[in-house]
Design a protein around this motif. Sequence first.
Motif, PDB file in Angstrom:
ATOM      1  N   SER A 268       0.831  -1.212   0.000  1.00  9.17           N
ATOM      2  CA  SER A 268       0.000   0.000   0.000  1.00  9.17           C
ATOM      3  C   SER A 268       0.860   1.254   0.000  1.00  9.17           C
ATOM      4  O   SER A 268       0.538   2.235  -0.665  1.00  9.17           O
TER       5      SER A 268
ATOM      6  N   LYS B 100       0.627   4.178  -2.687  1.00  6.19           N
ATOM      7  CA  LYS B 100       0.269   5.535  -2.280  1.00  6.19           C
ATOM      8  C   LYS B 100       1.311   6.534  -2.774  1.00  6.19           C
ATOM      9  O   LYS B 100       0.992   7.693  -3.011  1.00  6.19           O
TER      10      LYS B 100
ATOM     11  N   HIS C 118      -9.602   2.714  -4.348  1.00  2.00           N
ATOM     12  CA  HIS C 118      -9.264   2.276  -2.999  1.00  2.00           C
ATOM     13  C   HIS C 118     -10.104   1.086  -2.583  1.00  2.00           C
ATOM     14  O   HIS C 118     -11.172   0.827  -3.132  1.00  2.00           O
ATOM     15  N   GLN C 119      -9.584   0.396  -1.562  1.00  2.00           N
ATOM     16  CA  GLN C 119     -10.276  -0.785  -1.063  1.00  2.00           C
ATOM     17  C   GLN C 119     -11.621  -0.388  -0.459  1.00  2.00           C
ATOM     18  O   GLN C 119     -12.615  -1.054  -0.640  1.00  2.00           O
TER      19      GLN C 119
ATOM     20  N   ASP D  77      -6.486  -1.389  -5.186  1.00  3.77           N
ATOM     21  CA  ASP D  77      -6.015  -1.907  -3.902  1.00  3.77           C
ATOM     22  C   ASP D  77      -6.958  -3.010  -3.423  1.00  3.77           C
ATOM     23  O   ASP D  77      -8.089  -2.733  -3.045  1.00  3.77           O
TER      24      ASP D  77
END
Lengths: 389, 509
Positions: free
Chosen positions: B47, B51, B88-89, B168
């Motif tokens: 991650s 990012k 995003h998750q 992600d």
Amino acid sequence: MNYKYKDWLMQIAFTFGAILFAMFIGSLVIMFIGKNPITVYQSMLQFTFGRSDSIGAILFKSTPLIFAGLAVALSFRVGLFNIGAEGQYFIGALAASIVGFSLQGLPWFIHLPLVILAGMAGGMLWALIPALLKVKRGAHEVITTIMMNYIAYSVVHYFVADLFLDKAQNLPKGYGSPMVRMPKILESARMPTMHDFVGIFGVEMPRYIYLNWFFVIGILLAIAVYILIWKTPFGMEIRAVGQNPHASETVGIQSKKVYLKTFLISGAIAGLIGLSDLLGYIGYMDTDFPRGYGFTGIAVALLANNNALGVVLAALLFGFLRRGAEGLQAIEQIPMDVVVILEGVIILSIVVASQLMRRYFKTQEKKREKESQKTSASDGDKEGLENVE
Amino acid sequence: MVSRDLVIETKGLRKSFPGVLANDQIDIDIRRGEVHAIVGENGAGKSTLMKMLCGLYQPDAGEIFLNGEKIELSDPGKAIKLGIGMVHQHFMLIPRFSVTENIILGAENSNRGVLNFKKAHAEVEELCKRYEFDLNPKELVADLSVGEQQRVEILKVLYRGAEVIIMDEPTAVLVPQEVDELFKNLKLLVEAGKTVIFISHKLDEVLEISDRITVLRRGQKIGTVNKEDTNKKHLAEMMVGRPVLFTVEKGEADVEGTVLEINDLHYSENGQAILNGVNFEVKAGEIYGIAGVEGNGQTELVETIVGLRKPASGSVKLLGKDITGKEVVDIRKEGIGFVPEDRHKRGLVLPMTVAENSILGKHNSKDLKKSLLLDYKKIEALTKQYITDYDIRVSSPQVEIGNLSGGNQQKVILAREFSGEPNLIIAAQPTRGLDVGAIEFVRKELVKARDAGKAVLLISADLEEVMAMSDRIGVIYNGRITSEFLPEEVDHQQLGHYMLGSEKEGAAK
């Protein structure tokens, strides 16, 4: 394990740093009112440590704050905010003084403990209502305890000024009206001062210092609270519920019972706050009974980071500041409010410092754990793949 | 299809947080038009790396190149402008807004301050058509399924002109059917010349969808491999640093009498029925797995069994004894070990030490007390025993448990819950969020408990896990066990079908 010792030193350093910073801000305030901060601090220290009566005064002033700090700190541990220590000690003092003047003919070793128990029962009763509202109905304890404080002031006023007003005061004619107070507490229920005790060590404490045995009781109680929190199964429940009620319930701790019990103990301790003044100094309940100890107790608990033994030290610091304030007013003609400002700034800087400190320790411990996990896992690593792609 | 030219290249990327080196010397290269998977255990630095690529973090050292040119990504807005977008998750959508409104939010086309909805709708529809996204632009997001919401997130990124899409852990929240749909969409995107970076730790999916795979371990790049040159075992070995067992080794179940018996259990909350008559039983020596899409009553079912919630009607019997609606304390005394699904909320008190967490719930037992006080010597000795028996990696029992990795935290819970010789073990999502090594450990322990003749109730959102572990499988849907199977009777697809509401013919209880 030597890092524990280092951490401990760091903690003390942080606290002192915060106090120094607060003194610096205090200097600016003193300069603003046109005085020299150095001479002011000097005369404050001289007044508090250079006179034999000041030490006794500091200990006496810190006595109610020890109880107040302990009551608030204990409730903090279970995650509740007992703003109601104020009202609880008012009701405690009321109950104690009723038992103190009404039960006649008892020897002191029965009467005095009874009066103390009455104080604790009064505080506990006043804590019971918000505790039940919290557990049964989910009412927030901050709101309910604040309201209970106002009710307590009024209830006490009603008892003092009406129900139990001492009408037997026979003042000579022309000496004004009788005082608005309850009957005097009987001699058998008064807490003896420590004059005789310190006399054994050749220290002569002036008569106008009212240091009494509640100070010792306060220290013993601090030790007891420390043991309760850190050494007993119930203390473990208090901390577990305070930090994670969900997980506590999952392992079978009944969090509501823990909330209730802890809040009642907190209330019982709060019931003792006023007794040093009532039984060791004033001797009767009146409309001018000292207010505000409960609120100062919040600051004391905060300063002590809810540590029972730290509460004693924090209470002593406040006792010192308040004695110093008296000196400043008398010698330097500086208003007491300057010291109140100093108290506030100290609390703020301690809060900031303790946050910084916590963050520092967190990363330190994390680092250590990362390393230890790495070293214990490294055996497996060596067999890992080197030639990929 | 996959061309050789690079879209993104990084050189020596490095990022550290206080006390943790999250990424160190990361060189990766992403080719145009490929699906590039980044795999690694939890905490490997996936991650963090992503990012940095989308501008949320700034690297401490190293360089990022886009199409051969060095770029500085000072914020996410800049990354989007350059064509790098992240899904995003956890979705960031506004439920009360329509699909189109969510997509254009923050990138609105306006005509003198007035939104041009017509144009926006047309654009979104056009995007949907091009990539075969099955979506109605006018529908409210609140009415969409999880899979559909994810499509909205992807469209958001495409709408802003992304060429590189970072995803992600996109499959973590999806059922198998939705995963298939997602992969179909991703393939179309890649055919249209987009590049997809796919983060995951589910190796089967990674091998299915990606062209190349980069493995990270402890913040460092271990290597990049082509899909054709690798397999699941090899990848897992790269991730963990040692060989990993995938198949759960277990013999025939030696099943005996019924331990847990649930009869017509009902539970409702705020007037909404959550359990609608649950019936099943778990026998000694078997693992009974419950499969289901999350939110079909699994959490409530488990919490009702252990006494945290009080049922409206029905009964729970343990070894023939009625324990319905009793206090948690009393139910645990009957012999239940409970591994809760949310470790941090229900399992542990994070600010307390490993030792204290190890004895939580047993703190009143006589063995751990000296008169009225806790006997810390005995507690410490017991904890040390746990640490050896369960291979908990920690420097001392006095460490705050919040500082341990998820796997080590879970081991403390297992040690605590398994040590009391329970008759029934309830394990809710026992491997969620753990790394491969810890997953293996937890599964072995569950099988060990079953072989020791305990009844094991396993609830998991991970279908793989339910199929591999269970001796019998029950599918939960809308607060009922709708079908029961033996694991060899069904495959993934069928089970997925039942999880979405179909019932096994004639066999539904």
